[in-house]
Write an enzyme that holds these catalytic residues in place. Structure first.
Site, short mmCIF file in Angstrom:
data_model
loop_
_atom_site.label_atom_id
_atom_site.label_comp_id
_atom_site.label_asym_id
_atom_site.label_seq_id
_atom_site.Cartn_x
_atom_site.Cartn_y
_atom_site.Cartn_z
N ASP A 1 0.65 -1.14 0.46
CA ASP A 1 -0.17 0.00 0.22
C ASP A 1 1.46 1.57 0.49
O ASP A 1 1.45 1.95 0.83
CB ASP A 1 -1.00 0.14 1.65
CG ASP A 1 -1.88 1.31 1.39
OD1 ASP A 1 -2.45 1.84 0.08
OD2 ASP A 1 -2.11 1.06 2.23
N ASP B 1 0.60 3.78 -1.25
CA ASP B 1 0.17 5.30 -1.73
C ASP B 1 -0.59 5.22 0.14
O ASP B 1 -1.65 6.40 0.24
CB ASP B 1 -0.82 5.21 -2.21
CG ASP B 1 -1.87 4.99 -2.81
OD1 ASP B 1 -2.23 4.26 -1.69
OD2 ASP B 1 -2.91 4.83 -3.47
N GLN C 1 -5.68 0.43 0.80
CA GLN C 1 -6.23 -0.54 -0.31
C GLN C 1 -5.25 -0.63 -0.88
O GLN C 1 -3.90 0.16 -1.04
CB GLN C 1 -7.55 0.25 -1.16
CG GLN C 1 -8.00 0.95 -0.49
CD GLN C 1 -8.91 2.08 -1.05
OE1 GLN C 1 -9.04 1.25 -2.91
NE2 GLN C 1 -10.14 2.30 -0.63
N ASP D 1 -0.93 1.41 -6.43
CA ASP D 1 0.57 0.98 -5.64
C ASP D 1 1.67 0.74 -6.47
O ASP D 1 1.61 -0.39 -6.91
CB ASP D 1 0.11 0.24 -4.37
CG ASP D 1 -1.39 0.75 -3.72
OD1 ASP D 1 -1.08 2.19 -3.04
OD2 ASP D 1 -2.46 -0.05 -3.34
N ARG E 1 -23.29 8.76 1.63
CA ARG E 1 -24.26 9.87 2.11
C ARG E 1 -25.52 9.34 2.01
O ARG E 1 -26.40 10.51 2.65
CB ARG E 1 -23.88 10.72 1.63
CG ARG E 1 -23.55 10.88 0.03
CD ARG E 1 -22.96 12.55 -0.86
NE ARG E 1 -23.07 13.59 0.06
CZ ARG E 1 -24.27 14.01 -0.70
NH1 ARG E 1 -25.10 14.09 -1.13
NH2 ARG E 1 -24.51 15.91 -0.11
N ARG F 1 -41.19 16.50 -2.69
CA ARG F 1 -40.35 16.33 -4.04
C ARG F 1 -40.34 14.89 -4.36
O ARG F 1 -40.06 13.84 -3.25
CB ARG F 1 -38.55 16.22 -3.79
CG ARG F 1 -37.50 16.85 -5.34
CD ARG F 1 -36.72 16.62 -4.97
NE ARG F 1 -36.21 17.81 -3.38
CZ ARG F 1 -35.58 18.05 -3.35
NH1 ARG F 1 -34.21 17.19 -3.46
NH2 ARG F 1 -34.93 19.30 -2.60
N SER F 2 -41.06 14.75 -4.81
CA SER F 2 -41.09 13.30 -5.78
C SER F 2 -40.32 12.41 -6.31
O SER F 2 -38.66 12.82 -6.61
CB SER F 2 -43.00 12.85 -6.33
OG SER F 2 -43.20 11.53 -6.86
N GLN F 3 -40.33 11.06 -7.47
CA GLN F 3 -38.80 10.87 -8.21
C GLN F 3 -40.14 10.42 -8.90
O GLN F 3 -41.33 10.28 -9.33
CB GLN F 3 -38.54 10.29 -6.97
CG GLN F 3 -37.56 9.98 -5.83
CD GLN F 3 -35.70 10.31 -6.51
OE1 GLN F 3 -35.57 9.50 -6.84
NE2 GLN F 3 -36.10 11.60 -7.29
N ASP G 1 -30.09 14.39 -10.99
CA ASP G 1 -29.80 15.30 -10.93
C ASP G 1 -27.92 15.06 -10.34
O ASP G 1 -27.80 14.41 -9.38
CB ASP G 1 -29.56 15.98 -9.61
CG ASP G 1 -29.75 15.02 -8.62
OD1 ASP G 1 -30.35 13.65 -9.11
OD2 ASP G 1 -30.23 14.52 -7.17
N GLU H 1 -20.50 4.67 -7.39
CA GLU H 1 -21.97 4.93 -7.60
C GLU H 1 -21.64 4.92 -8.97
O GLU H 1 -22.32 5.12 -8.68
CB GLU H 1 -21.74 6.06 -6.93
CG GLU H 1 -23.26 7.06 -6.74
CD GLU H 1 -23.15 8.69 -6.63
OE1 GLU H 1 -23.95 9.14 -6.27
OE2 GLU H 1 -21.90 9.26 -6.32
#
Length: 791
Positions: A122, A124, A128, A133, A311, A364-366, A502, A726
């Protein structure tokens, strides 16, 4: 039990059983007295090895493990220096081992080995082991067969990152020693990713809003208002929930739980007033034993759901649909069921499927997916019910036909309410063109955004007042400075967030004025789904109660309510006017809960469902016969936007495009959107130039065909310590992106715990579409261009 037998367990309990070997949990060993296990873990001296373990029968006993632990340890800090005196190792390309007849077993001192591995590989310091690396990518471990005397080199980023992950999992379970199989370190990456999602990530993302789950769900990484009070908002009409959470507050004093009852009428001004006092919104509760009452706290639990991760620690709208598809692939039908039931709760008590169940999302809906989501879960339950062998193996209760119908009736009633009161109602339905658009009742800066997110937008206004951006934002939020231009901008910005896209330059400054193809495809499918459900499942009729009509009358069924629509001429006025107003829409199709009779529990921890008679004639869903022609024709009275978006494909999924249109659409869209790693969200030309004043947005180019997409996912998984993030840049096929909000799921230490909700689902669903040959190519990480050239 033989080692392969343990290794190939079906892992149906959704606990840590699949990593039992890696954690040193052997059945015979765990049955020993605690003192024996403690003695095994306490030995630290290094002794010459005894006779080797005989692996000819592919077995390893607790006595073998104990003897290894007593006779040999991995080097401690003092002896590690001697180990380093061996000939230097040279970095070589990653490659798979040629296994002997049985996978080799390695006996490892967990903490010391993890320390050495990180120190060497590892480089850096991010805890991980990745392709970035600069270590030699070669590490020595000791074999169990030789009682820890013989050594084997483990090579390559992927194998070493797997070793680090297995060591951390063992450390989580307080194991001093662990026996790891060679085939766990060199596991086919597709199989490893699929296994981790199925048996670990979903559980890591599962939440409940009840006494045991509140501490985890109240935490809000997006909260930037300084008020970290654990707070739950309970709907005005949910008396059961209000009583339950007040008891929780009294019984769990360490939570310091603030229980707040929402008013019956929730205005945008009221929602804005909650921004300084953010909290979680209550969802559905269940009885564990239907024969006991709600007043028994131990008999009540929250309806489970999956959060996206990071988050995003609440149940989101359209994320939940995609997550549910992945859950169904993995046989987690009950968890997908819970997410549908929470949506039903939201519609009944908050009037809509929320962007997510936090106080700042109340207006607010979706994007609407509930009808298809409910049908998918319903079909999965029907499959389980028709296969008693599967139910017996998995210990799941088989649903009866009438129980399934009752569950589907609840989802149908809620979907009808959402359709008419949200998507076919003012202000989201444009009465001029007859199509739906995104719109929220909130105002001002969305409170869930990260600090600095709107700096480039606010700076010109701050400069005009000679103020810093921070000071201007504070005074604008408090209402001390007014700007009609900014007010309009945030109307569109909130509509973008309701769209789920968004953010993107496609919707910049105009979203609340757009009737987009994606939303109207969804609304069209909602209408068609409801017609098919009522015809196929309820014999062409569906009865429900309406709490409030246009003159406060109680209407008892759809037929009576539809008659009022025709009499009042609402179809012509839909989307505006005095008759179709928010007071009426709010009360449409809210079931009278006092009429619910007692029912047998339809599944473990399941909610009691009402029996709904089905007597009245088949309703015609208003506008369903009007929307399709409007979608297929270019509107002449308005301006058509030219932004090129991959949501054009939605017309195929919703069955809006004719066969002729589909034949033209597919090659044209592939030409525009297909890149090496999948489908980009938009084209580069539509997105425009990005700069410091115009930063990259996560729903624009280059963020994004089954194999190409899965290759991008698996390659990052292999190269970056098991990451499941994500978002991806599908042009450069990397998750390392410089974009707003960063990349949830990529910031972790040692081992990935959750992945990211809909990314997990995309892997599990995507693998369904790959034949075995392509799965093998994916496991070997063959570049898509090479694969398709061969094909």
């Amino acid at each position: 039990m033989s080692f392969p037998a343990r290794r190939l367990e079906k892992e149906l309990q959704y606990d840590d059983s699949d990593n039992a070997i890696a954690h040193g949990v052997h059945p015979s060993l765990e049955s020993r007295p605690t003192g024996v296990r403690r003695r095994m873990h306490s030995q630290t001296s290094i002794i010459a090895p005894q006779s080797p373990i005989n692996l000819a029968s592919n077995t390893i006993t607790s006595a073998d493990i104990e003897r290894i632990a007593e006779t040999h340890n991995e080097p401690t800090t003092s002896s590690a220096n001697q180990l380093e005196q061996r000939a230097p190792r040279h970095r070589r390309a990653s490659h798979d081992f040629l296994y002997p007849t049985a996978p080799r077993l390695f006996v490892i001192n967990v903490e010391e080995t993890k320390r050495q591995l990180l120190a060497q590989e590892d480089t850096d310091g991010d805890k991980q082991i990745t392709v970035h690396d600069k270590g030699p990518k070669v590490f020595v471990v000791r074999t169990a067969n030789s009682a820890g005397f013989n050594k084997v080199e483990i090579r390559g980023t992927y194998a070493l990152s797997n070793l680090l992950q297995e060591l951390q999992l063992a450390s989580d379970h307080c194991r001093k020693f662990v026996v790891i199989s060679e085939d766990r370190l060199f596991e086919n990456p597709v199989q490893r990713l699929e296994r981790l999602v199925k048996f670990h990530f979903w559980d890591g993302l599962t939440r409940r809003i009840d006494a045991d789950g509140l501490e985890a769900i109240c935490a809000d990484p997006k909260n930037r208002f300084g008020d970290n009070q654990n707070r739950i908002y309970v709907p005005y009409n949910d008396e059961i929930g209000l009583a339950y959470f007040k008891k929780v507050a009294l019984s769990r004093l360490h939570l310091h739980l603030d229980v707040v009852r929402l008013p019956e009428d929730i205005s945008s001004d009221f929602v804005n007033s909650l921004n300084s006092k953010p909290g979680i919104l209550a969802l559905g509760l269940r009885k564990i034993n239907p024969l006991l009452g709600w007043d028994n706290m131990t008999n009540v639990c929250g309806t489970p759901f999956v959060v996206p991760g990071g988050r995003f620690n609440e149940q989101y709208g359209w994320d939940s649909y995609f997550e549910a598809l992945g859950l169904l692939v993995d046989g987690r039908v009950g968890l997908a069921q819970g997410m549908v039931e929470n949506f039903i709760y939201e519609i009944e008590h908050y009037g809509k499927i929320l962007n997510a169940n936090r106080s700042y999302y109340l207006t607010r809906s979706q994007p609407p997916f509930l009808t298809d989501m409910a049908r998918q879960v319903y079909a999965a339950f029907e499959r389980e019910s028709s296969n008693p062998i599967v139910s017996a193996i998995s210990l799941k209760k088989v649903w009866k036909a009438d129980e399934l119908k009752e569950w589907m009736a609840c989802a149908t009633r809620a979907s009808i309410k959402e359709l008419f009161s949200i998507w076919l109602s003012h202000p989201r339905l444009d009465s001029v063109v007859g199509l739906s658009k995104y719109w929220t009742e909130g105002s001002g800066i969305p409170p869930e955004t990260e600090p600095g997110h709107f700096d480039s937008t606010l700076k010109p206004f701050a400069d005009k007042y000679g103020m810093s951006v921070g000071d201007f934002e504070d005074r604008y939020t408090k209402g001390e400075i007014h700007s009609a231009e900014l007010d309009e901008y945030f109307v569109h910005d909130r509509a973008v967030r309701e769209s789920g896209h968004d953010t993107t330059y496609r919707f910049d400054g105009n979203c609340a004025n757009l009737a987009t193809i994606d939303l109207n495809c969804l609304v069209h499918k909602y209408e068609k789904d409801l017609e098919e459900i009522i015809n196929e499942e309820f014999g062409g009729s569906f009865t429900f109660k309406v709490r409030r009509g246009p003159n406060d009358e109680n209407l008892i069924n759809f037929k009576a309510w539809k008659s009022v629509l025709n009499t009042k001429g609402v179809e012509k006025m839909i989307g505006g006017g005095a008759v179709w107003n928010s007071d009426w829409a709010k009360g449409i199709m809210i079931y009278e809960l006092t009429t619910i009779p007692a029912l047998p529990n339809p599944s473990r921890n399941s909610i009691l469902l009402p029996r709904i008679p089905h007597k009245h004639s088949h309703p015609q869903i208003p506008l369903v016969r009007h929307r399709l022609p409007l979608l297929r024709l270019r509107l002449q009275k308005t301006t058509q936007t030219k932004y090129e978006s991959a949501t054009a494909f939605w017309a195929l999924w919703a069955n809006v495009a004719t066969p002729t249109q589909a034949a033209k659409l597919v090659p044209k869209c592939l030409e525009l959107f297909e890149v090496a790693g999948g489908i980009v969200a938009s084209t580069e030309s539509s997105r425009g130039v990005v700069s410091e004043e115009r930063p990259r947005r996560q729903w624009d180019y280059p963020f994004g065909l089954a194999y190409r997409w899965l290759y991008t996912c698996v390659k990052s998984f292999v190269d970056f310590n098991g990451v499941v993030p994500e978002k991806f840049d599908v042009v450069d096929m990397t998750h390392i992106v410089n974009v707003e909000y960063g990349n949830v799921g990529s910031d972790f230490q040692y081992v990935v715990r959750e992945g990211f909700g809909w990314m997990n689902a995309s892997v599990q669903v995507g693998l369904l579409y790959l034949p075995i040959g392509l799965k093998r190519s994916l496991g070997a990480l063959l570049n898509p261009d090479v694969v398709f050239k061969r094909l």
